[in-house]
Design a protein around this motif. Sequence first.
Motif, mmCIF file in Angstrom:
data_model
loop_
_atom_site.group_PDB
_atom_site.id
_atom_site.type_symbol
_atom_site.label_atom_id
_atom_site.label_comp_id
_atom_site.label_asym_id
_atom_site.label_seq_id
_atom_site.Cartn_x
_atom_site.Cartn_y
_atom_site.Cartn_z
ATOM 1 N N ILE A 111 0.768 -1.275 0.005
ATOM 2 C CA ILE A 111 0.182 0.087 0.197
ATOM 3 C C ILE A 111 0.746 1.339 0.009
ATOM 4 N N LEU A 112 1.976 1.197 0.767
ATOM 5 C CA LEU A 112 2.788 2.516 0.885
ATOM 6 C C LEU A 112 3.652 2.565 -0.209
ATOM 7 N N GLU A 113 4.105 1.624 -1.140
ATOM 8 C CA GLU A 113 4.763 1.784 -2.087
ATOM 9 C C GLU A 113 3.876 2.416 -3.468
ATOM 10 N N ILE A 115 1.486 4.553 -2.956
ATOM 11 C CA ILE A 115 1.074 5.923 -2.832
ATOM 12 C C ILE A 115 1.627 6.984 -3.646
ATOM 13 N N PRO A 116 3.205 7.015 -4.105
ATOM 14 C CA PRO A 116 3.553 7.942 -4.786
ATOM 15 C C PRO A 116 2.930 7.985 -6.378
ATOM 16 N N MET A 118 -0.138 6.686 -7.166
ATOM 17 C CA MET A 118 -1.494 7.174 -7.006
ATOM 18 C C MET A 118 -1.442 8.735 -7.012
ATOM 19 N N LEU A 119 -0.674 9.196 -6.395
ATOM 20 C CA LEU A 119 -0.575 10.757 -6.126
ATOM 21 C C LEU A 119 -0.326 11.547 -7.468
ATOM 22 N N ARG A 122 -3.469 11.224 -9.692
ATOM 23 C CA ARG A 122 -4.457 11.993 -9.471
ATOM 24 C C ARG A 122 -4.190 13.580 -9.178
ATOM 25 N N ILE A 134 8.059 12.468 -1.851
ATOM 26 C CA ILE A 134 7.031 11.573 -1.180
ATOM 27 C C ILE A 134 7.401 10.254 -1.363
ATOM 28 N N THR A 135 8.138 9.832 -2.074
ATOM 29 C CA THR A 135 8.773 8.463 -2.462
ATOM 30 C C THR A 135 9.876 8.036 -1.205
ATOM 31 N N VAL A 138 7.769 7.791 2.201
ATOM 32 C CA VAL A 138 7.319 6.465 2.304
ATOM 33 C C VAL A 138 8.265 5.334 2.457
ATOM 34 N N ARG A 142 8.419 2.909 5.645
ATOM 35 C CA ARG A 142 8.533 1.242 5.311
ATOM 36 C C ARG A 142 9.778 0.658 5.865
#
Length: 164
Positions: A111-113, A115-116, A118-119, A122, A134-135, A138, A142
Amino acid sequence: MIDLDVKLRQAEFAALVGISQPAVSGLVARGIILSGMTGRQMLLAYCGHLRETAAGRASESEFDLVAERARLAKEQADRIALQNEVTRRELAPVHLIEQVLSQAGARVSGILEAIPGMLKRRLPTLSATDVELITREVAKARNIAAAVTLDDLGIEAPDEEEPA
Protein backbone atom coordinates in the motif's frame (compact mmCIF):
# COMPACT_ATOMS: atom_id res chain seq x y z
CA MET A 1 6.28 -55.79 80.46
CA ILE A 2 6.81 -52.04 80.04
CA ASP A 3 4.47 -49.64 81.84
CA LEU A 4 3.58 -46.98 79.25
CA ASP A 5 2.01 -44.64 81.81
CA VAL A 6 5.35 -43.70 83.34
CA LYS A 7 8.26 -41.71 81.94
CA LEU A 8 10.64 -43.88 79.93
CA ARG A 9 14.35 -43.37 79.40
CA GLN A 10 15.46 -42.99 75.80
CA ALA A 11 17.08 -46.43 75.82
CA GLU A 12 13.86 -48.05 77.08
CA PHE A 13 11.77 -46.35 74.40
CA ALA A 14 14.35 -47.31 71.77
CA ALA A 15 14.07 -50.96 72.80
CA LEU A 16 10.26 -50.73 72.73
CA VAL A 17 10.02 -49.46 69.14
CA GLY A 18 13.12 -51.16 67.74
CA ILE A 19 15.40 -48.19 67.09
CA SER A 20 18.68 -47.07 68.64
CA GLN A 21 19.00 -44.73 71.61
CA PRO A 22 20.80 -42.11 69.41
CA ALA A 23 17.81 -42.22 67.04
CA VAL A 24 15.51 -41.45 69.98
CA SER A 25 17.88 -38.63 70.98
CA GLY A 26 17.53 -37.26 67.44
CA LEU A 27 13.73 -37.37 67.75
CA VAL A 28 14.00 -35.41 70.99
CA ALA A 29 16.37 -32.89 69.39
CA ARG A 30 13.90 -32.35 66.53
CA GLY A 31 11.00 -31.88 68.93
CA ILE A 32 9.10 -34.96 67.83
CA ILE A 33 9.37 -36.50 71.29
CA LEU A 34 9.56 -34.15 74.26
CA SER A 35 11.48 -34.96 77.44
CA GLY A 36 9.15 -35.65 80.30
CA MET A 37 6.62 -37.57 78.17
CA THR A 38 5.22 -40.84 79.38
CA GLY A 39 5.89 -43.97 77.38
CA ARG A 40 2.35 -43.76 75.94
CA GLN A 41 2.82 -40.12 74.87
CA MET A 42 6.21 -40.94 73.33
CA LEU A 43 4.72 -43.87 71.43
CA LEU A 44 1.80 -41.76 70.13
CA ALA A 45 4.13 -38.91 69.08
CA TYR A 46 6.51 -41.35 67.37
CA CYS A 47 3.72 -43.16 65.53
CA GLY A 48 2.19 -39.82 64.48
CA HIS A 49 5.56 -38.77 63.11
CA LEU A 50 5.87 -42.04 61.18
CA ARG A 51 2.38 -41.55 59.69
CA GLU A 52 3.21 -37.98 58.61
CA THR A 53 6.47 -39.11 57.06
CA ALA A 54 4.79 -42.01 55.24
CA ALA A 55 2.05 -39.71 53.95
CA GLY A 56 4.65 -37.32 52.60
CA ARG A 57 3.69 -34.48 54.91
CA ALA A 58 6.95 -34.64 56.85
CA SER A 59 10.45 -35.38 55.70
CA GLU A 60 13.64 -36.49 57.40
CA SER A 61 15.96 -36.27 54.41
CA GLU A 62 17.39 -33.57 52.17
CA PHE A 63 14.79 -34.59 49.59
CA ASP A 64 11.75 -32.85 50.99
CA LEU A 65 8.75 -34.68 49.55
CA VAL A 66 6.34 -32.02 50.78
CA ALA A 67 8.24 -29.23 49.00
CA GLU A 68 8.66 -31.33 45.87
CA ARG A 69 4.94 -32.10 45.73
CA ALA A 70 4.14 -28.41 46.19
CA ARG A 71 6.58 -27.49 43.40
CA LEU A 72 5.07 -30.12 41.11
CA ALA A 73 1.54 -28.90 41.87
CA LYS A 74 2.59 -25.32 41.06
CA GLU A 75 4.19 -26.38 37.77
CA GLN A 76 1.07 -28.34 36.83
CA ALA A 77 -1.13 -25.35 37.68
CA ASP A 78 1.10 -23.09 35.54
CA ARG A 79 0.90 -25.54 32.62
CA ILE A 80 -2.88 -25.70 32.86
CA ALA A 81 -3.10 -21.89 33.06
CA LEU A 82 -1.02 -21.61 29.87
CA GLN A 83 -3.21 -24.20 28.13
CA ASN A 84 -6.30 -22.22 29.16
CA GLU A 85 -4.81 -19.02 27.76
CA VAL A 86 -4.09 -20.78 24.45
CA THR A 87 -7.63 -22.21 24.40
CA ARG A 88 -9.12 -18.76 25.02
CA ARG A 89 -6.86 -17.44 22.24
CA GLU A 90 -5.13 -15.09 24.69
CA LEU A 91 -1.74 -16.62 23.98
CA ALA A 92 -0.10 -17.65 20.72
CA PRO A 93 3.27 -19.10 19.75
CA VAL A 94 5.92 -16.53 18.82
CA HIS A 95 6.46 -18.06 15.36
CA LEU A 96 2.75 -17.64 14.57
CA ILE A 97 2.78 -14.00 15.69
CA GLU A 98 5.91 -13.38 13.59
CA GLN A 99 4.20 -14.92 10.56
CA VAL A 100 1.07 -12.75 11.00
CA LEU A 101 3.15 -9.60 11.46
CA SER A 102 5.25 -10.45 8.42
CA GLN A 103 2.15 -10.89 6.25
CA ALA A 104 0.62 -7.66 7.59
CA GLY A 105 3.90 -5.82 6.95
CA ALA A 106 4.01 -7.06 3.36
CA ARG A 107 0.44 -5.85 2.75
CA VAL A 108 1.17 -2.44 4.31
CA SER A 109 4.39 -2.19 2.30
CA GLY A 110 2.45 -2.74 -0.94
CA ILE A 111 0.00 0.00 0.00
CA LEU A 112 2.79 2.43 0.91
CA GLU A 113 4.69 1.76 -2.33
CA ALA A 114 1.58 2.58 -4.36
CA ILE A 115 1.14 6.03 -2.77
CA PRO A 116 3.61 8.02 -4.96
CA GLY A 117 2.23 6.59 -8.23
CA MET A 118 -1.37 7.13 -7.11
CA LEU A 119 -0.63 10.75 -6.12
CA LYS A 120 1.13 11.39 -9.45
CA ARG A 121 -1.91 10.12 -11.39
CA ARG A 122 -4.48 12.00 -9.30
CA LEU A 123 -2.47 15.19 -8.98
CA PRO A 124 -0.78 15.82 -12.32
CA THR A 125 0.44 19.19 -11.03
CA LEU A 126 2.93 17.48 -8.69
CA SER A 127 6.48 17.94 -9.86
CA ALA A 128 8.99 15.13 -10.12
CA THR A 129 10.73 16.62 -7.06
CA ASP A 130 7.48 16.44 -5.05
CA VAL A 131 6.93 12.81 -6.08
CA GLU A 132 10.56 11.98 -5.18
CA LEU A 133 10.11 13.61 -1.74
CA ILE A 134 6.94 11.59 -1.14
CA THR A 135 8.71 8.42 -2.31
CA ARG A 136 11.60 9.03 0.14
CA GLU A 137 9.20 9.62 3.07
CA VAL A 138 7.23 6.48 2.23
CA ALA A 139 10.50 4.52 2.05
CA LYS A 140 11.51 5.86 5.49
CA ALA A 141 8.19 4.76 6.99
CA ARG A 142 8.46 1.34 5.33
CA ASN A 143 12.05 0.86 6.61
CA ILE A 144 11.08 1.87 10.16
CA ALA A 145 8.19 -0.60 10.11
CA ALA A 146 10.45 -3.35 8.76
CA ALA A 147 13.05 -2.78 11.50
CA VAL A 148 10.63 -2.85 14.46
CA THR A 149 11.70 -5.20 17.26
CA LEU A 150 10.01 -6.32 20.47
CA ASP A 151 12.20 -3.79 22.34
CA ASP A 152 10.72 -0.96 20.25
CA LEU A 153 7.23 -2.09 21.23
CA GLY A 154 8.08 -2.24 24.94
CA ILE A 155 7.62 -6.02 24.98
CA GLU A 156 10.21 -8.37 26.43
CA ALA A 157 11.48 -10.90 23.96
CA PRO A 158 11.03 -14.52 25.09
CA ASP A 159 14.05 -16.39 26.48
CA GLU A 160 16.04 -13.19 26.88
CA GLU A 161 17.20 -11.74 30.16
CA GLU A 162 16.84 -8.06 30.86
CA PRO A 163 20.12 -6.17 30.67
CA ALA A 164 21.66 -5.44 34.05
